[in-house]
Enzyme design. Sequence first.
Site, short mmCIF file in Angstrom:
data_model
loop_
_atom_site.label_atom_id
_atom_site.label_comp_id
_atom_site.label_asym_id
_atom_site.label_seq_id
_atom_site.Cartn_x
_atom_site.Cartn_y
_atom_site.Cartn_z
N ASN A 112 1.16 0.27 5.93
CA ASN A 112 1.57 -0.63 4.70
C ASN A 112 2.25 -1.91 5.31
OD1 ASN A 112 2.47 -1.77 2.27
ND2 ASN A 112 4.54 -0.56 2.51
N GLY A 113 1.86 -3.21 5.38
CA GLY A 113 2.50 -4.37 5.51
C GLY A 113 1.54 -5.31 6.01
N LYS A 143 8.36 -14.81 -21.86
CA LYS A 143 8.90 -13.55 -21.49
C LYS A 143 9.61 -12.97 -22.82
CE LYS A 143 7.14 -12.69 -18.86
NZ LYS A 143 6.32 -13.36 -18.15
N CYS A 155 0.95 -1.30 0.10
CA CYS A 155 -0.01 -0.09 -0.03
C CYS A 155 0.90 1.11 -0.13
CB CYS A 155 -0.93 0.01 1.34
SG CYS A 155 -1.72 -1.19 1.65
N ARG A 210 1.41 1.60 -5.91
CA ARG A 210 1.50 0.47 -4.83
C ARG A 210 0.14 -0.04 -4.41
NH1 ARG A 210 6.23 1.19 -2.34
NH2 ARG A 210 5.29 -0.01 -0.35
N LYS A 217 -2.63 -6.28 -19.70
CA LYS A 217 -2.15 -6.69 -18.48
C LYS A 217 -3.25 -7.53 -18.03
CE LYS A 217 0.52 -7.13 -14.68
NZ LYS A 217 1.48 -7.97 -15.07
N GLU A 237 7.32 -12.03 -25.64
CA GLU A 237 6.18 -10.86 -25.30
C GLU A 237 6.89 -9.47 -25.39
OE1 GLU A 237 2.99 -12.15 -21.67
OE2 GLU A 237 5.30 -12.13 -20.98
N TRP A 282 -3.73 -1.60 -1.11
CA TRP A 282 -3.89 -2.75 -2.17
C TRP A 282 -4.38 -3.78 -0.90
CZ3 TRP A 282 -3.88 -3.73 -6.91
CH2 TRP A 282 -3.57 -5.07 -7.33
N GLU A 342 8.04 -20.22 -19.50
CA GLU A 342 8.01 -18.92 -18.84
C GLU A 342 9.34 -18.09 -19.54
OE1 GLU A 342 5.80 -17.15 -17.97
OE2 GLU A 342 6.66 -15.34 -16.89
N HIS A 357 11.86 -35.27 -30.82
CA HIS A 357 10.65 -35.19 -31.43
C HIS A 357 10.25 -33.79 -32.22
CE1 HIS A 357 10.13 -38.85 -29.17
NE2 HIS A 357 10.00 -38.34 -28.23
C1 G6P Z 1 -2.38 -11.21 -20.03
C2 G6P Z 1 -1.24 -10.89 -19.43
C3 G6P Z 1 -0.12 -12.08 -18.67
C4 G6P Z 1 -1.06 -12.96 -18.06
C5 G6P Z 1 -2.27 -13.36 -18.69
C6 G6P Z 1 -3.07 -14.22 -17.63
O1 G6P Z 1 -2.15 -12.20 -21.35
O2 G6P Z 1 -0.35 -10.16 -20.26
O3 G6P Z 1 0.88 -11.51 -18.33
O4 G6P Z 1 -0.20 -14.06 -17.50
O5 G6P Z 1 -3.04 -12.40 -19.13
O6 G6P Z 1 -3.54 -13.15 -16.41
P1 G6P Z 1 -3.91 -13.61 -15.06
O7 G6P Z 1 -4.24 -12.24 -14.72
O8 G6P Z 1 -4.96 -14.36 -15.24
O9 G6P Z 1 -2.95 -14.19 -14.44
#
Ligand code: G6P
Length: 628
Positions: A98-99, A487, A2, A27, A623, A490, A74, A483, A506
């Site tokens: 915050n914490g 990354k 937060c 935050r 996002k 993306e 948050w 992953e 394969h």
């Molecule tokens: C979008 C974001 C990804 C995320 C995915 C699933 O594609 O760009 O970074 O992994 O959604 O989102 P979630 O909020 O369900 O983890």
Amino acid sequence: MCGIVGYVGQKDCAPILVEGLRRLEYRGYDSAGLAVHTGRGVEIVRAVGKLSNLDAALKKNPLSGTTGIGHTRWATHGRPSEANAHPHVAGHVAVVHNGIIENHVQLRRDLESRGVKLQSDTDTEIVAHLIDEAMRQGRTRLSEAVRTALGHVRGAYAIAVVSGDAPDEIVVAKQDSPLVLGIGENENFAASDIPAILAHTRDIILLHDGEMAVLTASHVEISTLEGTRITREHKRIDWSPMQAEKGGYKHFMLKEIHEQPRAIEDTLRGRVDLPNADVVGAEIGLSAELAQRVSRVYFVACGTSAHSAMAGRYWVEQLARIPSTLEIGSEVRTRDPVFVPNDLVVAVSQSGETLDTLAAVKAAKAAGAHVLAVTNVVDSAIARASDGALYTHAGPEIGVASTKCFTSQLAALLMLAIYMGRRRGTLDTDGAHRVLDALWRVPAQMREVLARGEDIKAIAKKYLRTRDMLFLGRGTEFPVALEGALKLKEISYIHAEGYAAGEMKHGPIALIDEDMPVVVVCPRDNQYDKTFSNMEEVKAREGQLIAVCTEGDEDVRALCFSDAAPRSSTRGILSAAEPDVITIPEAANEVQPLLTVLPLQLLAYYMADLKGTDVDQPRNLAKTVTVE
Ligand code: G6P
């Protein structure tokens, strides 16, 4: 995570506090509030939602005064609501925090047994009551009451406190959550982070853990929580406001990569019971009875969350011996999957809003399955649609490419597997202690890996002109390979594929030549020999090896050495004398994915940054995806 801010001086503080909170919105932003000395005592205004809602509430109910505190929230304990928004009030005292207070359940019980009626579900209100109690018990100075109250509290906090009995001062204290003091001319500030006060002063004092401070317009008095006075010189900050918001990092993504040790600490906080080699059930969102009864665990997720869910699946199988499966959210909708009543559906989603995952949750619920959400957003749509929630405490993630949410999910899912294994008797005390102890040490080990950023940047430079990259891993390193590839594509737009190392023969092996960099995640684990053989196969075909391995692994290092003199391939990849090896510290198999993914995040980051792409907002991506 937060944001808190405090002001004491000669100016009307509400606009200063709101502006400070605006700079801290990164935050958290599910609710916000102010407490100001108005001359009639401390008055508060709070509102759910973004800061604009607080602005509107303050227009209706202006707060005028020169001493005040503010908060943008948050949620960690209790859903976003006005009652749960900070500041929290007890008697004449108002507190922002915050914490995470670890012993909040016990403290709440104690207060209730003394007749205190709590108005919110938060851990913070408890602190307000403890301070109020201490004042009533004769601690006449606010700072003394804060000191007494904090003596009962275990956990992480940065707090700012005002009291109607001390109209010209703010008391702040810190343990494991950030807090800076800003020194002005006849005014002083406190905040979670520098951007909140940069418009007013560049003279900053960082408060350390276990310290508190009393701020008046003309003085800042710092002491330890035990009462020893401290003198500390202020530092002058020359960051631009934009730099300050990113904590001095070039991008939010890089900042968030470096926030991972803290995100894991917060996700583990109050949940790991090391002496009893167990996980605290109340925090997991799943009853012991259900953990015993479950006959299948069905993970559902999208994107990066599907990769952490895949690791979760492996752990649940290994540690709790429950048959487990993983399905991509959109495919659950497409197929007509069969759920049975003793299915536990685990929906993993950082945002808690992804439509495909939400639809899968609803389908599973309709079919009678029990659903547990693993999410970073309290009371999000997926959390609400589920029967229980296990929250990651990564704080808001701004970079579109998920990093700290991913590793926090890994930590949460590993705790879930341990919890289930303990309830079902498949994981004995020694086994659980070994994994929990390793997990507890992860944040410090993460810091070691993150310190190798420059080496990773040097590797990124070498492969900048590559068009394709392959990522290989086995067991729980397979989701890490996926992953790493995700990354890279993306944010750098380089084509990358993640594969189970055993699957290389394969198909992907046909792609390997001197122009194909192959990242192999090969820490010393029970899959090591097999993955090492795959590396030999890559080398035999002149592929360019980049390895993530365990510190001191000379075999991997030797294998990655290029025999040939430095040369250029057709795509300009330089095979240099120094092998492309990034190491992680020795760690138990189960926690290695939390470490091996870090070099891959940094590799993607540096490749993208060196190429000059928009790292924080890559093209075509969002996002939170709330469309089909
Ligand atoms: C979008 C974001 C990804 C995320 C995915 C699933 O594609 O760009 O970074 O992994 O959604 O989102 P979630 O909020 O369900 O983890």
